[in-house]
Design an enzyme around this catalytic site. Structure first.
Site, PDB file in Angstrom:
ATOM      1  N   GLY A  19      37.053  33.233  36.272  1.00 39.63           N
ATOM      2  CA  GLY A  19      35.644  33.726  35.814  1.00 39.63           C
ATOM      3  C   GLY A  19      35.478  34.131  34.442  1.00 39.63           C
ATOM      4  CG  ASP A  39      42.628  39.220  39.149  1.00 33.62           C
ATOM      5  OD1 ASP A  39      41.521  38.747  38.410  1.00 33.62           O
ATOM      6  OD2 ASP A  39      42.561  38.937  40.464  1.00 33.62           O
ATOM      7  CB  VAL A  63      50.094  41.987  40.224  1.00 36.61           C
ATOM      8  CG1 VAL A  63      49.744  41.479  41.527  1.00 36.61           C
ATOM      9  CG2 VAL A  63      50.518  40.696  39.422  1.00 36.61           C
ATOM     10  CG  ASN A  92      35.117  40.717  34.631  1.00 33.67           C
ATOM     11  OD1 ASN A  92      33.863  40.183  34.587  1.00 33.67           O
ATOM     12  ND2 ASN A  92      36.213  40.043  35.294  1.00 33.67           N
ATOM     13  CE1 TYR A 157      27.859  41.735  42.384  1.00 37.23           C
ATOM     14  CE2 TYR A 157      25.429  41.703  41.926  1.00 37.23           C
ATOM     15  CZ  TYR A 157      26.987  41.543  41.554  1.00 37.23           C
ATOM     16  OH  TYR A 157      27.051  40.787  40.209  1.00 37.23           O
ATOM     17  CE  LYS A 161      28.590  43.999  39.518  1.00 37.07           C
ATOM     18  NZ  LYS A 161      29.679  44.026  38.648  1.00 37.07           N
TER      19      LYS A 161
HETATM   20  N1  NAD Z   1      28.912  35.045  38.216  1.00 36.78           N
HETATM   21  C1  NAD Z   1      27.803  35.515  37.946  1.00 36.78           C
HETATM   22  O1  NAD Z   1      26.648  34.857  38.060  1.00 36.78           O
HETATM   23  C2  NAD Z   1      27.586  36.975  37.717  1.00 36.78           C
HETATM   24  C3  NAD Z   1      26.360  37.579  37.422  1.00 36.78           C
HETATM   25  C4  NAD Z   1      26.149  38.894  37.079  1.00 36.78           C
HETATM   26  C5  NAD Z   1      27.413  39.698  37.012  1.00 36.78           C
HETATM   27  N2  NAD Z   1      28.483  39.199  37.446  1.00 36.78           N
HETATM   28  C6  NAD Z   1      29.615  39.968  37.211  1.00 36.78           C
HETATM   29  O2  NAD Z   1      30.693  39.597  36.397  1.00 36.78           O
HETATM   30  C7  NAD Z   1      31.872  39.872  36.955  1.00 36.78           C
HETATM   31  C8  NAD Z   1      32.801  38.685  37.057  1.00 36.78           C
HETATM   32  O3  NAD Z   1      32.396  37.883  38.008  1.00 36.78           O
HETATM   33  P1  NAD Z   1      32.861  36.424  38.007  1.00 36.78           P
HETATM   34  O4  NAD Z   1      31.661  35.471  38.541  1.00 36.78           O
HETATM   35  O5  NAD Z   1      33.744  36.042  37.203  1.00 36.78           O
HETATM   36  O6  NAD Z   1      33.703  36.463  39.512  1.00 36.78           O
HETATM   37  P2  NAD Z   1      35.206  35.773  40.001  1.00 36.78           P
HETATM   38  O7  NAD Z   1      35.103  35.826  41.450  1.00 36.78           O
HETATM   39  O8  NAD Z   1      35.152  34.493  39.609  1.00 36.78           O
HETATM   40  O9  NAD Z   1      36.551  36.406  39.536  1.00 36.78           O
HETATM   41  C9  NAD Z   1      36.470  37.803  39.602  1.00 36.78           C
HETATM   42  C10 NAD Z   1      37.970  38.257  39.691  1.00 36.78           C
HETATM   43  O10 NAD Z   1      38.098  39.718  39.950  1.00 36.78           O
HETATM   44  C11 NAD Z   1      39.278  39.809  40.930  1.00 36.78           C
HETATM   45  N3  NAD Z   1      39.126  40.681  41.802  1.00 36.78           N
HETATM   46  C12 NAD Z   1      38.352  40.815  42.724  1.00 36.78           C
HETATM   47  N4  NAD Z   1      38.619  41.809  43.491  1.00 36.78           N
HETATM   48  C13 NAD Z   1      39.559  42.477  42.979  1.00 36.78           C
HETATM   49  C14 NAD Z   1      40.449  43.679  43.340  1.00 36.78           C
HETATM   50  N5  NAD Z   1      40.196  44.403  44.477  1.00 36.78           N
HETATM   51  N6  NAD Z   1      41.726  43.970  42.448  1.00 36.78           N
HETATM   52  C15 NAD Z   1      41.882  43.208  41.511  1.00 36.78           C
HETATM   53  N7  NAD Z   1      41.194  42.032  41.141  1.00 36.78           N
HETATM   54  C16 NAD Z   1      40.094  41.839  41.795  1.00 36.78           C
HETATM   55  C17 NAD Z   1      39.506  38.180  41.490  1.00 36.78           C
HETATM   56  O11 NAD Z   1      40.555  38.046  41.950  1.00 36.78           O
HETATM   57  C18 NAD Z   1      38.906  37.408  40.362  1.00 36.78           C
HETATM   58  O12 NAD Z   1      40.134  36.936  39.566  1.00 36.78           O
HETATM   59  C19 NAD Z   1      31.748  40.689  38.249  1.00 36.78           C
HETATM   60  O13 NAD Z   1      31.680  42.133  38.054  1.00 36.78           O
HETATM   61  C20 NAD Z   1      30.267  40.310  38.653  1.00 36.78           C
HETATM   62  O14 NAD Z   1      29.598  41.190  39.428  1.00 36.78           O
HETATM   63  C21 NAD Z   1      28.879  37.781  37.829  1.00 36.78           C
END
Ligand code: NAD
Length: 262
Positions: A19, A39, A63, A92, A157, A161
């Site tokens: 992501g 991650d 990791v 992130n 959530y 935030k």
């Molecule tokens: N997708 C959206 O539309 C959106 C909108 C606003 C904010 N966000 C924020 O953007 C950020 C990224 O979101 P995304 O959509 O890319 O999510 P995603 O689920 O695609 O990726 C998140 C990553 O975080 C890792 N992760 C989760 N929990 C973990 C842990 N305990 N330890 C280590 N790694 C961990 C996951 O393995 C994954 O690789 C987040 O903080 C999310 O809240 C996303």
């Protein structure tokens, strides 16, 4: 000569295996930064680190389960062991769960707070101690437009935030005297695994069977009339991490197509 001696910048990106985090890793590597992809997904972190290493300096997978109490400090120790210094931290990694307000329980609340909030704070504390010694550093936290909304099906959530906004301000004030900048980015809707999962949960909670129509309605409410991409939001994060004037701190950069209006 090591990368540190050569003056190559080093960055940790949490949740870098997928992501938005993956896009940040790729853009930083493309700008010549040594990236540490932190991650819990080993295969994803190694894949992104290998790909970043082909585009820029050698990159590394770290990791780590950042939801574990000791996870963030271990991540910073691991980064220092492989790179010798940390110039940039991008907090992130995050999770989200659509659930009705009356269904909130302690376990789901704690799960959201552990990764979305506590890991952000503990990572800033651990990296802040290191950056203080070097009198430099940039931290970018990922928040969300949700932090300012009343979302009865996404309360944990949104609260996590909102707290990220709070700790970003506190850290900016605490770390500013040590030459460390702390800012945040609020992304709009990006079509990631997280977004797909939560929108399906919202649709179910609202009794909406036509998922495509549900998503189209949500998209229509965005003032720019479209969703964004991980690359578009990553560009905002990379700007704060590398290019923004050194007098910008405690700022929230909205890359949300007008969902946030300040
Ligand atoms: N997708 C959206 O539309 C959106 C909108 C606003 C904010 N966000 C924020 O953007 C950020 C990224 O979101 P995304 O959509 O890319 O999510 P995603 O689920 O695609 O990726 C998140 C990553 O975080 C890792 N992760 C989760 N929990 C973990 C842990 N305990 N330890 C280590 N790694 C961990 C996951 O393995 C994954 O690789 C987040 O903080 C999310 O809240 C996303």
């Amino acid at each position: 000569m090591s990368n540190a001696e050569a003056g190559i910048l080093t960055a940790i990106v949490t949740g870098g295996a997928a992501g938005l985090g993956e896009a940040v890793c790729r853009q930083l590597a493309g700008r010549g930064v040594e990236v540490m992809v932190a991650d819990r997904d080993r295969a994803g972190a190694e894949r992104v680190a290998n790909e970043c290493g082909r585009a820029g300096p050698k990159s590394h997978a770290i990791v780590v389960d950042l939801a574990a109490p000791e996870g963030p400090a271990r991540m910073i120790e691991g980064a220092l062991a492989v790179a010798g210094k940390v110039d940039i931290l991008v907090n992130n990694a995050g999770i989200g769960k659509g659930e009705a307000f009356l269904d909130i329980d302690a376990a789901s609340w704690d799960a959201s707070m552990a990764i979305n909030l506590r890991a952000v704070v503990l990572a800033m504390v651990a990296v802040g101690r290191h950056m203080r010694e070097r009198k430099r550093g940039r931290i970018v936290n990922v928040t969300s437009p949700a932090s300012r909304m009343a979302l009865p099906n996404y309360t944990a959530y949104a609260a996590s935030k909102a707290a990220v906004d709070s700790v970003t301000r506190a850290a900016a004030v605490a770390l500013g005297p040590h030459g460390i900048l702390v800012n945040s980015v609020a992304p709009g809707m990006m079509d990631t695994a997280l977004q797909d999962k939560t929108e399906r949960e919202f649709a179910a909670l609202e009794g909406r069977n036509d998922f495509a129509a549900f998503v189209a309605e949500r998209t229509k409410r965005i003032p720019l009339g479209r969703r964004t991409s991980c690359d578009e939001v990553a560009a905002g994060i990379v700007w704060l991490a590398l290019d923004a004037p050194g007098y910008i701190t405690a700022e929230r950069l909205n890359v949300s197509g007008g969902l946030d209006k300040d």
